[in-house]
Design an enzyme around this catalytic site. Structure first.
Site, PDB file in Angstrom:
ATOM      1  CB  ALA A  62      13.727  11.421  -0.601  1.00  0.00           C
ATOM      2  N   GLY A 101      11.017   8.687  -4.243  1.00  0.00           N
ATOM      3  CA  GLY A 101      12.282   7.970  -4.401  1.00  0.00           C
ATOM      4  C   GLY A 101      12.110   6.462  -4.306  1.00  0.00           C
ATOM      5  CD  GLU A 104      12.394   9.520  -8.312  1.00  0.00           C
ATOM      6  OE1 GLU A 104      12.451   9.769  -7.091  1.00  0.00           O
ATOM      7  OE2 GLU A 104      12.698  10.337  -9.187  1.00  0.00           O
ATOM      8  CD  GLU A 124       8.843  12.516  -6.094  1.00  0.00           C
ATOM      9  OE1 GLU A 124       7.719  12.284  -6.598  1.00  0.00           O
ATOM     10  OE2 GLU A 124       9.718  11.646  -5.987  1.00  0.00           O
TER      11      GLU A 124
HETATM   12  N1  3HC Z   1      10.406  11.069   5.042  1.00  0.00           N
HETATM   13  C1  3HC Z   1      10.490  11.197   6.379  1.00  0.00           C
HETATM   14  N2  3HC Z   1       9.484  10.883   7.217  1.00  0.00           N
HETATM   15  C2  3HC Z   1       8.361  10.424   6.660  1.00  0.00           C
HETATM   16  C3  3HC Z   1       8.201  10.253   5.285  1.00  0.00           C
HETATM   17  C4  3HC Z   1       9.292  10.600   4.450  1.00  0.00           C
HETATM   18  N3  3HC Z   1       9.251  10.452   3.123  1.00  0.00           N
HETATM   19  N4  3HC Z   1       6.969   9.776   5.034  1.00  0.00           N
HETATM   20  C5  3HC Z   1       6.374   9.642   6.230  1.00  0.00           C
HETATM   21  N5  3HC Z   1       7.218  10.026   7.211  1.00  0.00           N
HETATM   22  C6  3HC Z   1       6.949   9.992   8.647  1.00  0.00           C
HETATM   23  C7  3HC Z   1       5.804  10.908   9.040  1.00  0.00           C
HETATM   24  O1  3HC Z   1       6.251  12.229   9.261  1.00  0.00           O
HETATM   25  C8  3HC Z   1       5.299  10.246  10.298  1.00  0.00           C
HETATM   26  O2  3HC Z   1       6.152  10.627  11.336  1.00  0.00           O
HETATM   27  P1  3HC Z   1       5.571  10.836  12.834  1.00  0.00           P
HETATM   28  O3  3HC Z   1       4.984   9.499  13.200  1.00  0.00           O
HETATM   29  O4  3HC Z   1       6.769  11.225  13.600  1.00  0.00           O
HETATM   30  O5  3HC Z   1       4.536  11.915  12.721  1.00  0.00           O
HETATM   31  C9  3HC Z   1       5.535   8.747  10.029  1.00  0.00           C
HETATM   32  O6  3HC Z   1       6.515   8.684   8.981  1.00  0.00           O
HETATM   33  C10 3HC Z   1       4.301   7.993   9.571  1.00  0.00           C
HETATM   34  O7  3HC Z   1       3.729   8.697   8.478  1.00  0.00           O
HETATM   35  P2  3HC Z   1       2.144   8.875   8.333  1.00  0.00           P
HETATM   36  O8  3HC Z   1       1.550   9.282   9.635  1.00  0.00           O
HETATM   37  O9  3HC Z   1       1.919   9.761   7.155  1.00  0.00           O
HETATM   38  O10 3HC Z   1       1.712   7.371   8.025  1.00  0.00           O
HETATM   39  P3  3HC Z   1       0.553   6.839   7.094  1.00  0.00           P
HETATM   40  O11 3HC Z   1       0.563   5.368   7.232  1.00  0.00           O
HETATM   41  O12 3HC Z   1      -0.709   7.605   7.333  1.00  0.00           O
HETATM   42  O13 3HC Z   1       1.007   7.203   5.588  1.00  0.00           O
HETATM   43  C11 3HC Z   1       2.521   7.329   3.724  1.00  0.00           C
HETATM   44  C12 3HC Z   1       2.127   6.603   5.032  1.00  0.00           C
HETATM   45  C13 3HC Z   1       1.420   7.162   2.676  1.00  0.00           C
HETATM   46  C14 3HC Z   1       3.793   6.751   3.236  1.00  0.00           C
HETATM   47  C15 3HC Z   1       2.683   8.843   4.038  1.00  0.00           C
HETATM   48  O14 3HC Z   1       3.531   8.993   5.159  1.00  0.00           O
HETATM   49  C16 3HC Z   1       3.264   9.659   2.924  1.00  0.00           C
HETATM   50  O15 3HC Z   1       2.564  10.018   1.995  1.00  0.00           O
HETATM   51  N6  3HC Z   1       4.571   9.983   3.014  1.00  0.00           N
HETATM   52  C17 3HC Z   1       5.241  10.865   2.098  1.00  0.00           C
HETATM   53  C18 3HC Z   1       5.499  10.223   0.769  1.00  0.00           C
HETATM   54  C19 3HC Z   1       6.229  11.165  -0.137  1.00  0.00           C
HETATM   55  O16 3HC Z   1       5.861  12.309  -0.310  1.00  0.00           O
HETATM   56  N7  3HC Z   1       7.307  10.669  -0.766  1.00  0.00           N
HETATM   57  C20 3HC Z   1       8.087  11.441  -1.651  1.00  0.00           C
HETATM   58  C21 3HC Z   1       9.200  12.080  -0.901  1.00  0.00           C
HETATM   59  S1  3HC Z   1      10.130  13.184  -1.922  1.00  0.00           S
HETATM   60  C22 3HC Z   1      11.187  12.177  -2.790  1.00  0.00           C
HETATM   61  O17 3HC Z   1      11.102  10.977  -2.701  1.00  0.00           O
HETATM   62  C23 3HC Z   1      12.208  12.865  -3.605  1.00  0.00           C
HETATM   63  C24 3HC Z   1      12.851  11.943  -4.600  1.00  0.00           C
HETATM   64  O18 3HC Z   1      12.269  12.152  -5.865  1.00  0.00           O
HETATM   65  C25 3HC Z   1      14.299  12.167  -4.675  1.00  0.00           C
END
Ligand code: 3HC
Ligand code: NAI
Length: 701
Positions: A62, A101, A104, A124
């Protein structure tokens, strides 16, 4: 080009998500997928659909920037519904990371194929929430409860081969980047040819064998033990239990309700702050944003002690050449043995394979001849913490190092400007403050000196990323960000002991706050002699006259901590468990009497506030002094370098969450009861409190 496109390849409709950098599932992505699924279903020439993503990864979850804001339609349930209810088979084609997400949505598709290098996970809980797009209901139906628990409660992704083995993905794709789209088309063609019907996970049951109640109980107990104080893993287990006991729709409703509660919790706000704080820390200050980092692949390390060896291992792990310098043949042998022993241990424990063991061994060389550093691109000095020794090394380096080489010091406290001043190239010098053990600890303070060139700073940040460190930029002062703040934290622990709290009470109060260990345990582990020697280098007036009374006396009795078998605690041979020692109570009482302090009963609340608010107050001063660029950088320093509980977001976020007015009042209260020398609110803290602002507001200004 729209965020989500549909194009036809023969009888297959390919829906491609293109939302850099990580294809986060924003409102535009959700709307785009629904639109294109409907279009593909309406198109008579399309018989199967592939859902794929462009760029470096499948959808990484998400869009976290939407959290805490008014929900934007369509929501996740509508996208999930559109995918699963599609009457034409939908195949998710996964590369990079399918997270949260993203996974999912893939689970709502009827089939999944993945590139062999992909990772799949539901992280999450690391953001203080639970999967909220029916992941807790579909995943156990597909892979069974044990793996679903492992993935959802830990939040750790699994590899595509493991996912394939578990049935989470139906086919594994080998080869280069283009192999996945080709394989997805071939897979979809076969589905059409075989007439395979869509497989909807919501219509399946979770496989059960009677062990489920035990599994859930064990998962709850493990989460309580390993993730002390953290709510989301427990809540995720509740949602998984619902997948076993309730029909799909009711389980999904329960999951959504739990998600809502988690989302509103202070813990989720703190964990989301930590996520973004970590990424913000990597941003260079304005004056260095356009600098081009210098290329590097040869690292020189001077000093092969505790730190030098740890730093060398981190660099070897990143494929960099390391040339180490030691002062004599004996020290050289010790350092060489230490490096090879660590590489052997890494191999034995499966952290590296045989090929990496051989490569890393070959990348390493060691000598006593400084001239060997003439080709090094970056040189890291890690010799004794003595200004004269460091200056003499830098004078030598100035003669030996090639033009353009970056010269750095791992000093914990010394003035990097002074060190730089003995060379003819201060612009090439900065501090790289690693934490012990340097091959394991994630934090790296990058210390920008007065004359450090922007491209030198930029290069240090590239090095940090390459060796997998979380870097925070600090400027020069005694102790930089982390250790300067630590002084107050340890001072308060020492004073509290004298005023009436036992070491056990102090450490337990701080552990209950969420730290993995208390301050006095930490001091015993690090060894009290280091602080003792350091204090001797400064005028006594710099320190609180009472804070180190007990510690000084212990060092003089050769009770230096774990390494001498006794310190503030006693230790049994071969065991690191700190045991209470009545001798310490006696010494403390004697020292309190000498200091004229009447011992009293101290509450756990006072212990926590005095230790933690001393961090906050000094943190505010660091911001005023421009030693730290952002409050969130201070948080990152404490999360990754000092064990501050992540679910509290870091000291500055914790203070903001409690309310800076309340923090200010509490500091003033301590000023009245304990004394104003250390307990006067920092001007910045007072200002923000008066304006009703937080440190997050300060960062945004
Ligand atoms: N939403 C918004 N922005 C995000 C994001 C997300 N889910 N994931 C990464 N970004 C952004 C980062 O803030 C960063 O922004 P910036 O360049 O402005 O600082 C940019 O994308 C690049 O991210 P990284 O520097 O972390 O890039 P990497 O290549 O090192 O890592 C990744 C990539 C492994 C995908 C890592 O970004 C990550 O772990 N992201 C989060 C994943 C996550 O937690 N997903 C679950 C979200 S909650 C959800 O999905 C709820 C659902 O159940 C409804
Ligand atoms: P250490 O005592 O374990 O190692 C120092 C090494 O430097 C020894 O092996 C010594 O032989 C070598 N050395 C001394 N003079 C030398 C010279 N002229 N040429 C080549 N080698 C020489 O010390 P440690 O703990 O590794 O600390 C090194 C530096 O790192 C210090 O500045 C310290 O403040 C800093 N530091 C230490 C941390 C820790 O937890 N130990 C954490 C962060 C920084």
């Amino acid at each position: 080009m729209s965020t989500v496109s549909l194009h036809k390849q023969g009888r297959i409709g390919v829906i491609a998500v293109d939302h850099p950098p990580v294809n986060a599932i924003s409102q535009a992505v959700r709307e785009g997928i629904i639109t294109q699924i409907n279009a593909a279903n309406a198109d008579g020439h399309i018989a199967a659909i592939v859902l794929i993503a462009k760029g470096r990864t499948f959808m990484a979850g998400a869009d976290i920037t939407e959290f805490g804001k008014a929900p934007k339609s369509p929501g996740f349930p509508q996208v999930i519904n559109a995918l699963e209810q599609s009457h034409k088979p939908v195949i998710a084609a996964i590369h990079g990371t399918a997270l949260g997400g993203g996974l999912e949505l893939a689970l709502a598709c009827h089939f999944r194929i993945a590139h062999e290098g992909a990772k799949l996970g539901l992280p999450e809980v690391t953001l203080g929430i639970i999967p909220g797009a029916q992941g807790t209901q579909r995943l156990p139906r597909l892979v069974g409860l044990p793996l679903a628990l492992e993935m959802i409660v830990s939040g750790k992704p699994i590899t595509a081969p493991k996912a394939h083995q578990a049935g989470l993905v139906d086919d594994l794709v080998k080869g280069d980047a283009d192999a996945l789209p080709r394989a997805a088309i071939a897979y979809a063609d076969k589905i059409i040819t075989d007439g395979t019907a869509p497989r909807r996970l919501s219509q399946m049951e979770v496989p059960q064998n009677g062990s489920e109640a035990d599994l859930l109980a064990k998962a709850r107990a493990d989460a309580t033990r390993k993730m002390r104080g953290v709510l989301a893993p427990q809540k995720a287990i509740d949602a998984l239990e619902a997948a076993l006991t309730l029909p799909f729709e009711d389980g999904a409703a329960k999951e959504r309700a739990i998600l809502g509660a988690c989302m509103a919790s202070p813990q989720s706000k703190a964990l989301q702050h930590a996520f973004f704080a970590e990424r913000k820390a990597a941003r260079l200050p304005k004056h260095a944003q356009n600098a081009t980092p210098r290329p590097f692949n040869q690292i020189g390390i001077i000093g092969g002690g505790t730190m030098g060896c740890g730093i060398a291992l981190a660099c070897l792990g990143a494929g960099l050449y390391v040339t180490m310098i030691e002062r004599d043949a004996d020290a050289l042998k010790r350092a060489q043995n230490s490096i090879h022993k660590s590489l052997d241990e890494n191999l034995a424990r499966g952290r590296i394979d045989k090929a990496a063991h051989t490569t890393q061994g070959a990348l390493f060389s060691i000598t006593t001849d400084m001239a060997a550093l003439s080709e090094a691109d970056i040189i890291i000095e890690a010799v004794f913490e003595k200004m004269e020794v460091k200056k003499s090394i830098f004078r030598d380096l100035d003669k030996v190092a090639k033009k353009g080489a970056i010269l750095t010091t791992n000093t914990s406290y010394l003035n990097v400007d002074d060190i730089a001043s003995v060379t003819g190239r201060p612009a090439d010098i900065l501090g790289l403050h690693f934490f012990s053990p340097a091959n394991i600890m994630k934090l790296l303070e990058v210390v920008e000196a007065k004359k450090t060139a922007p491209d030198v700073l930029a290069t240090a940040m590239v090095l940090a990323k390459k060796i997998r460190k979380i870097a925070v930029i600090a400027r020069v002062c005694h102790g930089f960000i982390g250790n300067r703040m630590l002084e107050g934290y340890l001072r308060e622990a020492g004073l509290l002991m004298l005023e009436g709290a036992t070491p056990q009470q102090i450490d337990k109060a701080i552990r209950d706050f969420g730290y993995p260990m208390g301050p006095l345990q930490m001091i015993d582990m690090a060894g009290m002699d280091i602080g003792y020697m350091l204090r001797k280098q400064f005028p006594a007036s710099r320190f609180d006259p009472n804070a180190y009374r007990v510690m000084n006396r212990l060092v003089e009795m050769d009770r230096k901590g774990q390494k001498t078998g006794a310190g503030i605690y006693r230790y049994e041979a071969g065991n690191r468990t700190p045991l209470p020692d009545p001798a310490i109570d006696k010494i403390t009482e004697e020292e309190a009497q000498k200091a004229g302090i009447t011992r009293r009963t101290i509450s756990d609340e006072e212990i926590v506030d005095r230790c933690i608010l001393s961090l906050v107050n000094e943190g505010a001063r660091l911001l005023e002094d421009r030693i730290a660029m952002r409050a969130s950088d201070i948080d990152v320093t404490y999360l990754y370098g000092y064990g501050f509980p992540r679910w509290r977001g870091g000291p500055m976020f914790y203070a903001s969450q409690r309310g800076l007015d309340k923090i200010c009042d509490r500091i003033k209260q301590f000023g009245e009861t304990v004394g104003t020398r250390w307990w006067t609110p920092a001007p910045l803290l007072q200002k923000l409190a008066q304006e009703g602002k937080t440190f997050t507001d300060f960062d945004a200004e």
